[in-house]
Design an enzyme around this catalytic site. Structure first.
Site, short mmCIF file in Angstrom:
data_model
loop_
_atom_site.label_atom_id
_atom_site.label_comp_id
_atom_site.label_asym_id
_atom_site.label_seq_id
_atom_site.Cartn_x
_atom_site.Cartn_y
_atom_site.Cartn_z
N GLY A 47 37.53 -6.72 -20.87
CA GLY A 47 37.92 -7.92 -19.79
C GLY A 47 39.50 -8.04 -20.02
N HIS A 49 6.06 -38.61 -46.83
CA HIS A 49 5.99 -38.04 -48.37
C HIS A 49 4.95 -37.11 -48.39
CE1 HIS A 49 5.83 -38.66 -52.64
NE2 HIS A 49 4.22 -38.75 -52.40
P1 FAD Z 1 31.84 -13.67 -31.35
O1 FAD Z 1 30.47 -13.81 -31.68
O2 FAD Z 1 32.85 -12.94 -32.11
O3 FAD Z 1 31.86 -12.92 -29.85
C1 FAD Z 1 32.94 -12.47 -29.02
C2 FAD Z 1 32.75 -11.09 -28.03
O4 FAD Z 1 33.74 -10.94 -27.26
C3 FAD Z 1 32.30 -9.80 -28.71
O5 FAD Z 1 31.04 -9.46 -28.24
C4 FAD Z 1 33.52 -9.18 -28.52
O6 FAD Z 1 33.04 -7.89 -28.63
C5 FAD Z 1 33.58 -9.73 -27.04
N1 FAD Z 1 35.08 -9.16 -26.80
C6 FAD Z 1 36.15 -9.40 -27.30
N2 FAD Z 1 37.47 -9.24 -26.66
C7 FAD Z 1 36.85 -8.58 -25.56
C8 FAD Z 1 37.33 -8.26 -24.29
N3 FAD Z 1 38.64 -8.37 -23.98
N4 FAD Z 1 36.76 -7.95 -23.19
C9 FAD Z 1 35.43 -7.97 -23.53
N5 FAD Z 1 34.86 -8.58 -24.45
C10 FAD Z 1 35.43 -8.88 -25.57
N6 FAD Z 1 28.18 -18.75 -38.13
C11 FAD Z 1 27.21 -19.51 -38.28
O7 FAD Z 1 27.60 -20.71 -37.51
N7 FAD Z 1 26.24 -19.55 -38.91
C12 FAD Z 1 26.05 -18.50 -39.68
O8 FAD Z 1 25.12 -18.23 -40.44
C13 FAD Z 1 26.93 -17.31 -39.65
N8 FAD Z 1 26.77 -16.11 -40.45
C14 FAD Z 1 28.06 -15.28 -40.33
C15 FAD Z 1 27.80 -14.08 -40.94
C16 FAD Z 1 28.59 -13.36 -40.76
C17 FAD Z 1 28.31 -12.11 -41.72
C18 FAD Z 1 29.70 -13.34 -40.23
C19 FAD Z 1 30.68 -12.12 -39.93
C20 FAD Z 1 30.01 -14.38 -39.33
C21 FAD Z 1 28.92 -15.18 -39.43
N9 FAD Z 1 29.18 -16.68 -38.64
C22 FAD Z 1 28.30 -17.73 -38.79
C23 FAD Z 1 30.38 -16.71 -37.74
C24 FAD Z 1 29.84 -16.45 -36.32
O9 FAD Z 1 29.13 -15.09 -36.02
C25 FAD Z 1 31.16 -16.82 -35.42
O10 FAD Z 1 31.50 -18.22 -35.52
C26 FAD Z 1 30.55 -16.59 -34.02
O11 FAD Z 1 30.12 -15.28 -33.58
C27 FAD Z 1 31.76 -17.04 -33.06
O12 FAD Z 1 31.22 -17.10 -31.64
P2 FAD Z 1 32.14 -16.26 -30.61
O13 FAD Z 1 31.40 -16.20 -29.27
O14 FAD Z 1 33.46 -17.34 -30.62
O15 FAD Z 1 32.66 -14.87 -30.99
#
Ligand code: FAD
Ligand code: NAD
Length: 475
Positions: free
Chosen positions: A122, A451
């Site tokens: 997007g 408990h």
């Molecule tokens: P994301 O999950 O990164 O999703 C964004 C989506 O947008 C992706 O699918 C991407 O491909 C898509 N996208 C980007 N740009 C475009 C575009 N231009 N067009 C279409 N699609 C697009 N957080 C926790 O709270 N608990 C945990 O235990 C935890 N463990 C983690 C372990 C690891 C190894 C990692 C790397 C992260 C972890 N996190 C955890 C952090 C968590 O994954 C992120 O905070 C969370 O995924 C953020 O959500 P989001 O929806 O903002 O982004």
């Protein structure tokens, strides 16, 4: 001109897909675009969290902890076995199955909520239009009354240790190792470094974690960080603080990592190097030149407290905006944005977002640390209770760690709750709820806890704040 929607969400991670569902619950027409592609070339909703973050890491943490406990703890319980071994490919298969089920679940939720889940990229154009570039087929310009940007984050790459995806990998690569590396180096003793370092250490890797800062877990309360540090050391994690990585050279099937500490320059040979030094907001290719949305110096989409960007009608939520990079923070922002779009009153309480590190012992906190409260000049009191004095923790063979409470001396309100110990990530929910309701330590003191349960440690810590702990000597 293509289709038009009340709401177009870009990104289907925990921030975006939840925003899409809530908007649909309000009766709005919704499209959610996501371009995530897994290593098998298949697209999947769920973003980092489901595909390469929270879920796969917790699957491996569970498997590796069970393996570790079977090796070192079962005998104490009187459970005899002839020895255990680990089938890494079976472990990875289980992980992949969980990920597949959950990401498929989002596609199901989209269908049930009549959301158009669009697979592809997007791009935000001027005038709340979104260009959708499907993985196959012609681009389409969607018209939207409202847009929610939820494009997440991506690992930071450092010039001295660039990813080659075989020897030097990011967190996604470290979740996918097919065999246990004999020697594993990790750059960064943050959340990812500790969680993934723990996974491979429990499976037999010699793990060395190099952390640039002198403080261990600088964002956590000092008592909790110090206690955790001792327990990690006992479990065999070699964490070197004040270690700045200066080079990483791949040769002869290993990585030679150069780093500097106060004692001078050193080096370390490892079979794999995981770089986990933080993540950056992901907005690559997202904005047309005239889209009008502003970003800050670090690339975060600029938003106000209600996640409104500089363009009216365009919101941004999750990892691509300020605040902790946590799935639950992004999801709640997504709900808030969708509620505001529907004309409802909505707000986010940023002061009570829980943090959990899923190591053994787990570490969890909500609110402010003692150091932060002190720096703010607030008159405060603290109380703590060790799990060593908890019957349940002893029965679970997990007596390490503590609950620590920081409260106002003026009105007794809870200011922060910090836990290191068994099931800390579950126990913290009580503190989050209490703080959401502006509870006092007296409220916790007067709440009856079952408990024997781990939650009694929370109760006792609240009593300890006033020197009234019952099952521990008040100091
Ligand atoms: P994301 O999950 O990164 O999703 C964004 C989506 O947008 C992706 O699918 C991407 O491909 C898509 N996208 C980007 N740009 C475009 C575009 N231009 N067009 C279409 N699609 C697009 N957080 C926790 O709270 N608990 C945990 O235990 C935890 N463990 C983690 C372990 C690891 C190894 C990692 C790397 C992260 C972890 N996190 C955890 C952090 C968590 O994954 C992120 O905070 C969370 O995924 C953020 O959500 P989001 O929806 O903002 O982004
Ligand atoms: P982080 O910010 O938690 O830790 C990065 C660490 O790397 C810091 O301690 C930093 O001082 C250190 N560092 C930075 N540059 C360095 C260098 N050149 N050499 C050595 N050390 C260096 O980041 P992360 O562990 O990559 O995690 C990224 C994000 O993902 C975090 O914001 C976290 O919130 C989220 N996450 C959350 C969970 C969870 O909630 N359980 C799990 C994993 C990831």
């Amino acid at each position: 001109m293509g289709r038009s929607f009340d709401v177009v969400v870009i990104g289907a991670g925990p921030a975006g897909y939840v925003a899409a569902i809530r908007a649909s619950q309000h009766g709005l027409s919704v499209a959610c675009i996501d371009g995530w592609t897994n290593r098998d070339g298949k697209n999947a909703f769920g973003g980092t969290c489901l595909n390469a973050g929270c879920i796969p890491s917790k699957a491996l943490l569970e498997s590796s902890e069970l393996y570790h406990r079977a090796q070192y703890e079962f005998k104490k319980h009187g459970i005899q076995h002839a020895g255990v071994s680990m089938d890494v490919s079976a472990m990875q298969k289980r992980k992949a199955g969980i990920v597949r089920q959950l990401t498929g679940g989002i596609a199901g939720l989209f269908k049930a909520n009549k959301i158009d889940g669009l697979v592809g990229q997007g791009k935000l154009l001027a005038g709340k239009k979104v260009e959708f570039m499907p993985v196959s087929g012609e681009p389409e310009v969607l018209a939207a009354k409202h847009v929610i940007i939820a494009t997440g984050s991506t690992p930071i790459e450092i010039p001295v240790a660039k990813y080659d995806d075989e020897f030097i990998v990011d967190s996604w690569g470290a979740l996918d190792f097919a065999t246990v590396p004999k020697r594993l180096g990790v750059v960064g003793a943050g959340v990812i470094g500790l969680e993934l370092g723990s996974v491979w250490s429990r499976l037999g890797s010699e793990v060395v974690i190099l952390e640039a800062m002198d403080d261990f877990l600088a964002m956590a309360d000092r008592d909790i960080a110090n206690d955790a540090s001792k327990q990690f050391k006992k479990h065999g994690l070699d964490i070197r603080l004040g270690a700045k990585v200066t080079s990483a050279n791949i040769a002869n099937g290993e990585v030679n990592v150069g780093f500097e500490t106060a004692d001078g320059a050193s080096s370390l040979a490892v079979d794999k190097l995981v770089v986990a030094v933080g993540r950056r907001p992901f907005t690559d290719g997202l904005f047309a030149d005239d889209a009008g949305v502003t970003t800050d110096a670090r690339g975060f989409v600029e938003v106000d407290d209600e996640c409104r960007t500089s363009v009216p009608g365009v919101y941004a939520v999750g990892d691509c905006v300020r605040g902790p990079m946590l799935a639950h923070k992004g999801s709640e922002e997504g709900v808030m944005a969708a509620d505001l779009i529907a004309g409802e009153i909505a707000e986010m309480n940023y002061a009570v977002i829980p943090s959990v590190i899923y190591t053994a012992p787990e570490i969890a906190w909500v609110g402010r640390t003692e150091r932060e409260v002190k720096a703010a000049g607030i008159e405060y009191k603290t109380g703590s209770f060790p799990f060593a004095a908890s019957g349940r923790a002893k029965a679970m063979e997990q007596p390490g760690g503590m609950v620590k409470i920081v409260a106002s001396k003026v009105d007794d309100e809870l200011l922060g709750v910090h836990i290191v110990g068994p099931m800390a990530g579950e126990l913290i929910a009580e503190a989050v709820l209490a703080m959401e309701f502006s509870a006092s330590t007296e409220d916790l003191q007067r709440t009856i806890h079952a408990h024997p349960s781990l939650s009694e440690a929370m109760h006792e810590a609240s009593l300890a704040v006033d020197g009234k702990a019952l099952n521990n000597v008040n100091k």
